[in-house]
Design a protein around this motif. Structure first.
Motif, PDB file in Angstrom:
ATOM      1  N   GLN A 175       0.947  -1.256  -0.375  1.00 26.05           N
ATOM      2  CA  GLN A 175       0.146  -0.355   0.226  1.00 26.05           C
ATOM      3  C   GLN A 175       0.529   1.059   0.140  1.00 26.05           C
ATOM      4  O   GLN A 175       0.716   2.122  -1.062  1.00 26.05           O
ATOM      5  N   SER A 219      -7.752   4.470  -6.918  1.00 29.28           N
ATOM      6  CA  SER A 219      -8.657   4.647  -5.330  1.00 29.28           C
ATOM      7  C   SER A 219      -7.749   3.906  -4.073  1.00 29.28           C
ATOM      8  O   SER A 219      -7.347   2.939  -4.697  1.00 29.28           O
ATOM      9  N   GLU A 220      -8.470   4.048  -3.189  1.00 31.55           N
ATOM     10  CA  GLU A 220      -8.284   3.734  -1.678  1.00 31.55           C
ATOM     11  C   GLU A 220      -8.230   2.272  -1.849  1.00 31.55           C
ATOM     12  O   GLU A 220      -7.545   1.173  -1.747  1.00 31.55           O
ATOM     13  N   SER A 221     -10.068   2.332  -2.304  1.00 34.67           N
ATOM     14  CA  SER A 221     -10.507   0.855  -2.313  1.00 34.67           C
ATOM     15  C   SER A 221      -9.716  -0.201  -3.464  1.00 34.67           C
ATOM     16  O   SER A 221      -9.201  -1.537  -2.921  1.00 34.67           O
ATOM     17  N   GLU A 222      -8.919   0.435  -4.419  1.00 34.16           N
ATOM     18  CA  GLU A 222      -8.832  -0.944  -5.769  1.00 34.16           C
ATOM     19  C   GLU A 222      -7.057  -1.193  -4.906  1.00 34.16           C
ATOM     20  O   GLU A 222      -6.996  -1.929  -5.032  1.00 34.16           O
ATOM     21  N   ALA A 281      -6.113  -1.535  -1.601  1.00 31.19           N
ATOM     22  CA  ALA A 281      -6.294  -2.262  -0.605  1.00 31.19           C
ATOM     23  C   ALA A 281      -7.023  -3.886  -0.777  1.00 31.19           C
ATOM     24  O   ALA A 281      -6.236  -5.020  -0.153  1.00 31.19           O
ATOM     25  N   ALA A 282      -7.480  -3.402  -1.983  1.00 26.06           N
ATOM     26  CA  ALA A 282      -7.697  -4.830  -2.678  1.00 26.06           C
ATOM     27  C   ALA A 282      -6.592  -5.572  -3.631  1.00 26.06           C
ATOM     28  O   ALA A 282      -6.033  -6.495  -3.322  1.00 26.06           O
TER      29      ALA A 282
END
Length: 214
Positions: free
Chosen positions: A132, A147-150, A152-153
């Motif tokens: 990250q 994005s932050e969610s991408e 994280a995934a």
């Protein structure tokens, strides 16, 4: 006068020999008698240093843990280049290969020691945070867009591929074929996960670096 090399102590030899046998045959298939026999020492001599095989595994895992902690302690937040990512992966998979017995029988080994399981979980967590931070550095440099969610995934997927690549290769090998371990291929799979998020010359550079893993 050249400095004389210090003779290895019995405890050090036990750890080195165990690592060789565990990597070759898998820890569940190696006994303390096998280790002592390989070294040419009595079982009693081995038991003087380690009461059982699990203690040897814990010591080896601690060495592996230190190696990865050193890698994950790098200032990943300042890394913003695909070549930095390649280097981190190279060092990671090199360490995994040197201690490949951990991943060959991961579930069996961790099920025997809950404390070891917790330590391994912390290692995975540190690895995810390193990915990250690395991605964050590349985004700040304009070489990556996510994005932050991408992110994280993506970190989860990197950890998943790295952790279970050996198990995947084992079950995917056709019956009767020679079993080979290709962590280079695992590195390529990780790089391919990241490629869609890269922008500009970084995407082309990653494609060039990936050729070394094919």
């Amino acid at each position: 006068m050249a400095e004389r090399k210090r003779p290895r102590r019995t405890r050090e030899r036990i750890v080195e020999t165990s690592l060789q046998l565990f990597n070759r045959d898998g820890a569940p298939h190696v006994t303390t008698a096998d280790i002592a026999g390989e070294m040419g020492i009595s079982p009693g001599n081995l038991y003087y240093h380690f009461r059982n095989k699990d203690q040897i595994i814990v010591e080896l895992f601690a060495a592996f843990e230190r190696r990865l902690n050193d890698l994950f302690a790098a200032p990943a937040g300042g890394l913003a280049d695909v070549e930095d990512l390649w280097l981190v992966l190279h060092l990671l998979f090199e360490a995994m290969w040197d201690y490949r017995f951990v991943y060959r029988d991961l579930d069996e080994m961790l099920s025997r020691d809950r404390r070891l399981q917790a330590r391994f979980a912390r290692l995975i967590g540190r690895g995810r945070r390193t990915v990250q931070k690395l991605c964050g550095g590349m985004i700040a440099a304009g070489t990556m867009e996510a994005s932050e969610s991408e992110i994280a995934a993506l970190a989860d997927n990197v950890a998943l591929v790295a952790t279970y690549w050996m198990s995947y290769q084992k079950i995917a090998t056709v019956e009767g074929a020679t079993q080979t371990w290709s962590l280079d291929r695992a590195a390529y799979q990780v790089l391919s996960l990241i490629a869609p998020f890269l922008r500009g010359p970084s995407r082309m550079l990653l494609a060039r670096l990936s050729q070394g893993y094919l």
